[in-house]
Design an enzyme around this catalytic site. Sequence first.
Site, PDB file in Angstrom:
ATOM      1  N   MET A   1     -10.038   8.326   1.500  1.00 45.51           N
ATOM      2  CA  MET A   1     -10.324   7.206   2.395  1.00 45.51           C
ATOM      3  C   MET A   1     -11.415   6.370   1.760  1.00 45.51           C
ATOM      4  O   MET A   1     -12.479   6.871   1.406  1.00 45.51           O
ATOM      5  CB  MET A   1     -10.755   7.719   3.777  1.00 45.51           C
ATOM      6  CG  MET A   1     -11.007   6.596   4.774  1.00 45.51           C
ATOM      7  SD  MET A   1      -9.517   5.612   5.084  1.00 45.51           S
ATOM      8  CE  MET A   1     -10.250   4.000   5.397  1.00 45.51           C
ATOM      9  N   GLU A   2     -11.141   5.068   1.671  1.00 40.62           N
ATOM     10  CA  GLU A   2     -11.921   4.154   0.859  1.00 40.62           C
ATOM     11  C   GLU A   2     -13.200   3.659   1.513  1.00 40.62           C
ATOM     12  O   GLU A   2     -13.572   2.481   1.370  1.00 40.62           O
ATOM     13  CB  GLU A   2     -11.050   2.957   0.470  1.00 40.62           C
ATOM     14  CG  GLU A   2     -10.555   2.101   1.650  1.00 40.62           C
ATOM     15  CD  GLU A   2      -9.237   2.542   2.247  1.00 40.62           C
ATOM     16  OE1 GLU A   2      -8.620   1.747   2.976  1.00 40.62           O
ATOM     17  OE2 GLU A   2      -8.814   3.688   2.007  1.00 40.62           O
TER      18      GLU A   2
ATOM     19  N   HIS B   1      -7.376   4.830  -6.988  1.00 38.26           N
ATOM     20  CA  HIS B   1      -6.840   4.095  -5.840  1.00 38.26           C
ATOM     21  C   HIS B   1      -7.956   3.733  -4.868  1.00 38.26           C
ATOM     22  O   HIS B   1      -8.086   2.574  -4.440  1.00 38.26           O
ATOM     23  CB  HIS B   1      -5.778   4.947  -5.141  1.00 38.26           C
ATOM     24  CG  HIS B   1      -5.113   4.278  -3.984  1.00 38.26           C
ATOM     25  ND1 HIS B   1      -3.933   3.581  -4.093  1.00 38.26           N
ATOM     26  CD2 HIS B   1      -5.470   4.187  -2.675  1.00 38.26           C
ATOM     27  CE1 HIS B   1      -3.584   3.088  -2.923  1.00 38.26           C
ATOM     28  NE2 HIS B   1      -4.501   3.445  -2.040  1.00 38.26           N
ATOM     29  N   GLU B   2      -8.782   4.722  -4.501  1.00 37.93           N
ATOM     30  CA  GLU B   2      -9.834   4.449  -3.519  1.00 37.93           C
ATOM     31  C   GLU B   2     -10.876   3.494  -4.083  1.00 37.93           C
ATOM     32  O   GLU B   2     -11.409   2.646  -3.356  1.00 37.93           O
ATOM     33  CB  GLU B   2     -10.485   5.760  -3.069  1.00 37.93           C
ATOM     34  CG  GLU B   2      -9.520   6.816  -2.550  1.00 37.93           C
ATOM     35  CD  GLU B   2      -8.544   6.309  -1.498  1.00 37.93           C
ATOM     36  OE1 GLU B   2      -8.874   5.354  -0.779  1.00 37.93           O
ATOM     37  OE2 GLU B   2      -7.442   6.864  -1.394  1.00 37.93           O
TER      38      GLU B   2
ATOM     39  N   HIS C   1      -9.789  -0.057  -3.809  1.00 39.57           N
ATOM     40  CA  HIS C   1      -9.987  -0.614  -2.465  1.00 39.57           C
ATOM     41  C   HIS C   1     -11.311  -1.357  -2.332  1.00 39.57           C
ATOM     42  O   HIS C   1     -11.486  -2.152  -1.395  1.00 39.57           O
ATOM     43  CB  HIS C   1      -9.940   0.501  -1.423  1.00 39.57           C
ATOM     44  CG  HIS C   1      -8.584   0.774  -0.861  1.00 39.57           C
ATOM     45  ND1 HIS C   1      -7.830  -0.195  -0.234  1.00 39.57           N
ATOM     46  CD2 HIS C   1      -7.838   1.906  -0.804  1.00 39.57           C
ATOM     47  CE1 HIS C   1      -6.695   0.334   0.180  1.00 39.57           C
ATOM     48  NE2 HIS C   1      -6.664   1.611  -0.160  1.00 39.57           N
TER      49      HIS C   1
ATOM     50  N   GLU D   1      -2.874  -2.063   0.808  1.00 39.78           N
ATOM     51  CA  GLU D   1      -2.361  -0.945   0.034  1.00 39.78           C
ATOM     52  C   GLU D   1      -1.481  -1.345  -1.153  1.00 39.78           C
ATOM     53  O   GLU D   1      -1.487  -0.670  -2.176  1.00 39.78           O
ATOM     54  CB  GLU D   1      -1.605   0.018   0.953  1.00 39.78           C
ATOM     55  CG  GLU D   1      -2.486   0.658   2.018  1.00 39.78           C
ATOM     56  CD  GLU D   1      -3.624   1.501   1.443  1.00 39.78           C
ATOM     57  OE1 GLU D   1      -3.644   1.747   0.219  1.00 39.78           O
ATOM     58  OE2 GLU D   1      -4.493   1.908   2.224  1.00 39.78           O
TER      59      GLU D   1
ATOM     60  N   ASP E   1       0.047   3.001  13.133  1.00 41.89           N
ATOM     61  CA  ASP E   1       0.452   4.039  12.183  1.00 41.89           C
ATOM     62  C   ASP E   1       1.953   4.031  11.927  1.00 41.89           C
ATOM     63  O   ASP E   1       2.419   4.597  10.932  1.00 41.89           O
ATOM     64  CB  ASP E   1       0.039   5.420  12.701  1.00 41.89           C
ATOM     65  CG  ASP E   1      -1.450   5.659  12.537  1.00 41.89           C
ATOM     66  OD1 ASP E   1      -2.137   4.757  12.019  1.00 41.89           O
ATOM     67  OD2 ASP E   1      -1.932   6.728  12.944  1.00 41.89           O
TER      68      ASP E   1
ATOM     69  N   TYR F   1       2.624   0.445   0.228  1.00 43.55           N
ATOM     70  CA  TYR F   1       2.014   0.870  -1.026  1.00 43.55           C
ATOM     71  C   TYR F   1       2.877   0.480  -2.237  1.00 43.55           C
ATOM     72  O   TYR F   1       2.467  -0.320  -3.085  1.00 43.55           O
ATOM     73  CB  TYR F   1       1.824   2.394  -1.030  1.00 43.55           C
ATOM     74  CG  TYR F   1       0.774   2.923  -0.086  1.00 43.55           C
ATOM     75  CD1 TYR F   1      -0.436   3.395  -0.557  1.00 43.55           C
ATOM     76  CD2 TYR F   1       1.014   2.984   1.285  1.00 43.55           C
ATOM     77  CE1 TYR F   1      -1.398   3.916   0.296  1.00 43.55           C
ATOM     78  CE2 TYR F   1       0.066   3.491   2.157  1.00 43.55           C
ATOM     79  CZ  TYR F   1      -1.140   3.962   1.661  1.00 43.55           C
ATOM     80  OH  TYR F   1      -2.082   4.469   2.518  1.00 43.55           O
TER      81      TYR F   1
ATOM     82  N   ARG G   1      -3.757  18.327   4.377  1.00 46.31           N
ATOM     83  CA  ARG G   1      -3.395  17.002   3.877  1.00 46.31           C
ATOM     84  C   ARG G   1      -1.981  16.667   4.321  1.00 46.31           C
ATOM     85  O   ARG G   1      -1.026  17.341   3.941  1.00 46.31           O
ATOM     86  CB  ARG G   1      -3.507  16.969   2.353  1.00 46.31           C
ATOM     87  CG  ARG G   1      -3.286  15.600   1.748  1.00 46.31           C
ATOM     88  CD  ARG G   1      -3.506  15.644   0.242  1.00 46.31           C
ATOM     89  NE  ARG G   1      -3.206  14.372  -0.391  1.00 46.31           N
ATOM     90  CZ  ARG G   1      -3.221  14.158  -1.696  1.00 46.31           C
ATOM     91  NH1 ARG G   1      -3.537  15.166  -2.511  1.00 46.31           N
ATOM     92  NH2 ARG G   1      -2.929  12.972  -2.199  1.00 46.31           N
TER      93      ARG G   1
END
Length: 648
Positions: free
Chosen positions: A317-318, A342-343, A346, A365, A421, A429, A602
């Site tokens: 989580m960024e 990736h994070e 962001h 994303e 969501d 993405y 996860r």
Amino acid sequence: MKVLGQSVIWPRRIWAALGLATALAGGLTLMACQPKAVEPAAENSEVLTLVRNAADVHSYAQPNVARVRHVDLNLTADFKAKVLKGTAALTLETDPAAKQVILDIKALDIQGVTDASGAALKYTVGKAHPIFGSPLTIELPQGAQKVVVHYQTTDKTTALQWLSPSQTEGKVHPFLFSQGQSILTRSWIPTQDSPAVRQTYTATILVPKELTAVMSAEMLTPKGEAVDGQPALKAYRFKMDAAIPPYLIALAIGDIDFRSTGKRTGVYAERAMVERSAAELEDLEKFVSAAEKIYGPYRWGRYDVLVLPPSFPFGGMENPRLTFATPTILAGDKSLVSLIAHELAHSWSGNLVTNATWDDFWLNEGFTTYFENRIMEEVYGKDRALMLQSLGYSSLEGELASIKEPGLQQLHTDLKNRDPDDGFSDVPYEKGAAFLRLLEQTFGRKRFDAYLKGYFQRYAFKGMTTEGFVADMRENLFKGEVGIEDRLKLNEWLYKPGLPSNAVKPVSDAFAKVDAQVEAFKSGTPAKDLQTGEWVTQEWQRFLEELPQDLTEAQLKDLDATFGFTTTHNSEILFDWLKIAIAHHYEPAMQPLEAFLTSQGRRKFVKPLYEDLMAQPGWGVDMAKRVYATARPLYHEVTRSTVDGIVK
């Protein structure tokens, strides 16, 4: 981050009654203190008008009337009661005629509201909705510019997970972490929980003296401070001067230690795993330098990573200045650190320029997935980047085949009356990244990089919508080029399901060699004679994904004995192998499968494995129900809410 939720239909009349249709409409003059960190307006008024006029249907707030600009948190963490309690003081901008401010809350115990002087203010809590929570409406006599909400969280607070010592690596101290995206921050902070309502914040967090608090902000007291009259507590103070969307306000408390990895980077983790975490992530400084080389200065000061306990529901989580990450990326060979790239990405796409509504989530994303791959290419080379592209594209093709609603196959979605969501999948993405790669191939990397660098500068610390992005491309990238939008199939990419015919599938030479070994195995070559050399994780992923569906028991045992798939500590490889094991009811992997499902939460891993088990009548269904009964209390609510719908 990937979230798969359940749709909720909320009657249109309720939204209308709340006035949400004009939640972000322009045209009203606001007054109040403007935090010094707010950046000057971008030049392109057309783009900003499009962004302002985009209504956020997932928030009760009416920020065109009264808008939260700054939050001061003063909270105590009570690990015995498992609550945060204290105050949130909100600084407002208001229309001169404003009589009230509307905040978003969910499952909070509101104990009172005052103005800055301590005088009580009238407030009402509206009817609770299971997804969106309730509106907290506060009266503003004489146009009050500050309100103080006295409250505490409850056992229904979905953003927080309180872990017992046994659920941590060290097994001695408890742990707490928050997860705000997309609309969960309202369950631990009363504020306007919309990505378009950017806010600065400060925080004073009181914790048991043996623990450490960290946040997505500058840490003003790294070692904590004594608390007068409360010798069992320490106070940690934080400051975030840059205005951020509320979903990026984040907190963690535990037996946390720190290791530096560079002049502006480092790793936080439980004391029992901080050395291993820092060794895996020793390239953080290289990542930041590589990202800056492509798209300009990193504007958040430090970039640190917090490796969380295994129940964290996402890969990462960024949160600004402090990425929250799952320990499942600790493979021992840096092969899974693309998640950190990736994070970090962001920090430009998502944190610096943010989707103004969750319908525009791909702007966060898709940009970040594209940028992540560019960082990986810069640090580890083009071959690694192409392998990651290829795996992502294949995953997207599978996802598109499984998504039945055409609207959820689009980049720009319509999530009105739905849980945001519902829009989380590989589509924003990987389809988003594929579109940006098409732009790069069309205009050339040099020209496209210059455009994106300017884009991040023009709209720094602001929101963006799909319409706004198109308007900006027309002005700064297309520049009147005749027929370019038709050649790009722009409308199809943004507003139609599936992949347009001009989508370019990535080709990896390394994977061609892997596929040759798959064919050799299918033709009878023993596993020990396959040419696997020094394969990295991505090559093993490709190998496992391309194996035939009709593997025999003997072939499974041959592969397992040769390559040790069942006993690997690499979570990505183990996950792919366990899916094969479930499909063939490969008994030697069943105990490791149970251990995997009960040792980490996860959702990327947990959700598909339970789905695969439930698709196996008899033994699979029985195992899913038995294991989930044990594992459910260990998972974060985000994961539980998903798996509850799978394991009936």
